[in-house]
Write an enzyme that holds these catalytic residues in place. Structure first.
Site, mmCIF file in Angstrom:
data_model
loop_
_atom_site.group_PDB
_atom_site.id
_atom_site.type_symbol
_atom_site.label_atom_id
_atom_site.label_comp_id
_atom_site.label_asym_id
_atom_site.label_seq_id
_atom_site.Cartn_x
_atom_site.Cartn_y
_atom_site.Cartn_z
ATOM 1 N N GLY A 315 -3.042 2.866 -10.243
ATOM 2 C CA GLY A 315 -1.740 3.380 -9.843
ATOM 3 C C GLY A 315 -0.768 2.254 -9.557
ATOM 4 N N GLY A 317 2.838 1.280 -7.045
ATOM 5 C CA GLY A 317 3.761 1.664 -5.986
ATOM 6 C C GLY A 317 4.948 0.735 -5.935
ATOM 7 N N GLY A 320 3.473 -3.043 -5.330
ATOM 8 C CA GLY A 320 2.361 -3.614 -6.057
ATOM 9 C C GLY A 320 1.643 -2.591 -6.921
ATOM 10 N N VAL A 322 -2.295 -1.172 -8.227
ATOM 11 C CA VAL A 322 -3.686 -1.063 -7.798
ATOM 12 C C VAL A 322 -4.587 -0.982 -9.029
ATOM 13 C CG1 VAL A 322 -5.355 0.242 -6.436
ATOM 14 C CG2 VAL A 322 -2.966 0.114 -5.699
ATOM 15 N N LYS A 336 -5.305 -4.195 -4.760
ATOM 16 C CA LYS A 336 -3.853 -4.011 -4.761
ATOM 17 C C LYS A 336 -3.196 -5.378 -4.922
ATOM 18 C CE LYS A 336 -0.107 -2.161 -1.862
ATOM 19 N NZ LYS A 336 0.209 -1.539 -0.547
ATOM 20 N N ASP A 433 3.603 5.245 8.034
ATOM 21 C CA ASP A 433 3.711 5.755 6.666
ATOM 22 C C ASP A 433 2.586 6.745 6.374
ATOM 23 O OD1 ASP A 433 4.972 6.039 4.256
ATOM 24 O OD2 ASP A 433 4.075 4.281 3.314
#
Length: 620
Positions: A315, A317, A320, A322, A336, A433
């Site tokens: 994935g 974000g 960064g 992953v 990550k 978060d």
């Protein structure tokens, strides 16, 4: 291209300055005898400062205590008077300041047992473990011994007796394969070793030559210094000077135009690198203090090897990407890789600093990290079922509905993880978060909190943390994080985010806030409260009839958590009790009422949070 251009300018500037120094000045340290890099065998580790080879290097070529020798088998052997046994050097990582020792007689366990209580100055032990020795009969040996997998026992042949084989096993591990063996005794605090490779790491912190290496210089002892201080000197072998080059530089030095170019280049490089160097220094200072928490530190080359050259992307974000990685044949990790062009290293320090203090079943475990120049990465345990968001985003996607019992277990696990962050650590950790994307699920769908890049640490006995900017994800951020008119930021901000997570679980699709794009749609949390007022089931139906008590409980707890006034929200300890309890819960006040004050979660009178709580300074 900007980064590459700046690096090229820096390389040109350094080359000019080196040539000028050679042509017009006497190089510092010229009187000291050069120290060559030597090896005991063609395939052995390269020996250079702070190490030296006994009888082959002059004394000044090594730092006190860093002496090795070459034996008759051309193996590199560590020479320390405090160690009564001989261990050979497999390799030396000068960048990470670690050496890796092994036993040429293949009996490392027995050697480590002998030296476990002795000083390794100037080296130290990264980690320790407790082991148990077992004496196995010849019957086990006739069947080929035990499985050599790193998760299984390790043989100690030097402790064998006729007809018996001695094995060492981690005292906390499984011993099913040792049922035919006899336990001998336990050995505590043995230096940790890589069981599959029979290698033990020993790092050193002093002398620290990393700054010299970063500047492209050579590290050595200062002349006539009795305090064993080191200095960085120019490595003349890398300069590769020639008569023609000297003549060119002499002309360039005399030309005012070249001088002007050098000044401009120096200014541009200084301007570009200043912030990056400050960020690296801040991170290195933090990691030096963080060393005692003992996560593994990897180089960028290690990260590329672990991820198989970043082959399997999981994935991406805002900060960064992953990747899936592998540390061994059966140990997978999630790596990550942080975007070096964003941030000043604060997210990296936040995440490593916070997660190094956390040991809880509902928090993702930090396996290690990489801080290699401007390259930074975080290595976590791999959780195969991915984020909770995948299982609640909709009812018609490829992920099946988990059922209300499992969703309640997941909600309780997340609450227990947040409660641990708030009360279970030496310092209170505020996540800031919390959302379904940051709740990962393992093989058994046990939830684990992740992504601590926005986390803050504060004293446990204080209520409020000061903040200069809002942080978090839209739809989950508490109102006081946006504006101090709603109260002051505290651990109750995490409670609000958890409440929104609960409401999204029972809704079963992405939260729709009161945005301009969705003005014709009801604000979902308020719709849930209205349904509770009318006695209706607030859950989203998935085509199955079932018990409505669980979604009703999640809705009530969620609405308690998102009370507008932070004082009216429960603590996470109270939230856990509400989720665990079987009694009927009290319906919360309307969090969306436009009155001047709201009822407290406690049964006491209304309060003003701005008057009760004092601001404290957040800890770095």
């Amino acid at each position: 291209m900007g980064i590459v251009s700046a690096q090229m300018q820096q390389a040109v500037l350094i080359t000019y300055l080196c040539l000028i120094l050679v042509a017009f000045s006497k190089v510092h340290g010229e009187t000291q005898k050069p120290c060559e890099e030597l090896k005991c065998s063609p395939h052995g580790p390269a020996i250079r400062f702070p190490f030296r080879i006994k009888d082959r290097h002059p004394d000044h070529c090594g730092y006190p205590g860093f002496v090795v020798s070459c034996n008759d088998r051309h193996e590199t052997v560590l020479e320390l008077p405090t160690i009564p046994v001989k261990l050979s050097v497999e390799s030396i990582n000068y960048e990470r300041q670690e050496m890796y020792l092994y036993d040429p007689d293949n009996c490392l366990v027995a050697k480590l047992i002998e030296i476990r209580n002795m000083s390794f100055s100037p080296f130290y032990v990264i980690d320790r473990q407790n082991i148990t020795l077992f004496n196995c009969s010849s019957l086990v040996m006739q069947h080929g011994g035990l499985d050599p997998n790193p998760n299984y026992p390790v043989a100690a042949p030097c402790l064998n007796s006729p007809g018996h084989q001695v094995y060492a096993v981690d005292s906390a591990g499984h011993v099913e394969d040792l049922q035919s063996c006899t336990k001998m005794y336990n050995v505590f605090s043995v230096p940790y070793y890589f069981r599959g490779e029979q290698v033990v790491p020993f790092p050193w912190s002093k002398p620290n030559c990393t700054e010299c290496d970063a500047e492209g210089k050579k590290c050595r002892l200062k002349n006539s210094d009795t305090n064993n201080e080191i200095e960085c000197v120019l490595d003349l072998r890398k300069a590769n000077m020639s008569a023609t080059t000297k003549s060119v530089i002499t002309g360039a030095f005399l030309g005012s135009f070249v001088l002007i170019l050098l000044v401009i280049a120096a200014y541009r490089v200084y301007s570009y690198d200043k912030n990056e160097k400050e960020n690296r220094l801040k991170i290195e200072r933090f990691l030096e203090e963080y060393r005692a928490l003992k996560p593994s530190r990897y180089s960028y080359a290690d990260i590329k090897e672990i991820t198989d050259q970043f082959k399997d992307k999981l994935g991406e974000g805002a900060y960064g990407t992953v990747y899936k990685g592998k540390l061994s044949s059966d140990l997978f990790v999630a790596v990550k890789v942080l975007d070096s062009s964003k941030g000043d290293g604060e997210d990296f320090i936040n995440e490593v600093g916070a997660m190094g203090r956390i040991h809880h079943v509902n928090v993702v475990r930090l396996v290690g990290f990489c801080a290699d120049g401007f390259r930074r990465a975080l290595v976590y345990e791999f959780l195969p079922n991915g984020p909770l968001q995948d299982f609640i985003s909709s009812a018609d996607n490829k992920y099946c509905f988990l059922g209300w019992d499992k969703l309640q277990d997941i909600a309780l696990g997340v609450a227990q993880g947040i409660e641990y962050l708030h009360q279970g650590c030496d310092q209170r950790i505020l996540h800031f978060d919390i959302k379904p994307h940051n709740v990962l699920l393992d093989y058994n769908f046990t939830p684990k909190l992740s992504d601590f890049g926005l986390a803050k640490l504060c004293s446990k006995d204080e209520s409020i943390v000061s903040m200069t900017t809002a942080r978090g994800t839209m739809g989950y951020i508490a109102p006081e994080v946006f504006s101090r008119n709603f109260g002051k930021v505290s651990y109750k901000s995490d409670v609000y985010s958890f409440g929104m997570l609960l409401l999204e679980i029972i809704r079963g699709k992405k939260n729709i806030g009161a945005t301009t794009e969705n003005t014709n749609q009801d604000y979902y949390p308020e719709a849930v409260y209205n349904l509770l007022e009318e006695g209706e089931d607030p859950r989203i139906h998935f085509g199955e009839e079932g018990d409505d008590e669980i979604p009703m409980k999640l809705a009530i707890v969620g609405l308690w958590c998102i009370q507008w006034n932070p004082v009216d929200r429960p603590s996470m300890n109270a939230v856990v009790q509400m989720l665990e309890g079987g009694e009927k819960l009290t319906k919360p006040p309307n969090p969306f009422a436009s009155t001047g004050s709201t009822r407290s979660f406690a049964t006491g009178p209304s309060r003003n949070s701005n008057l009760e709580l004092e601001t404290i300074v957040e800890l770095e």
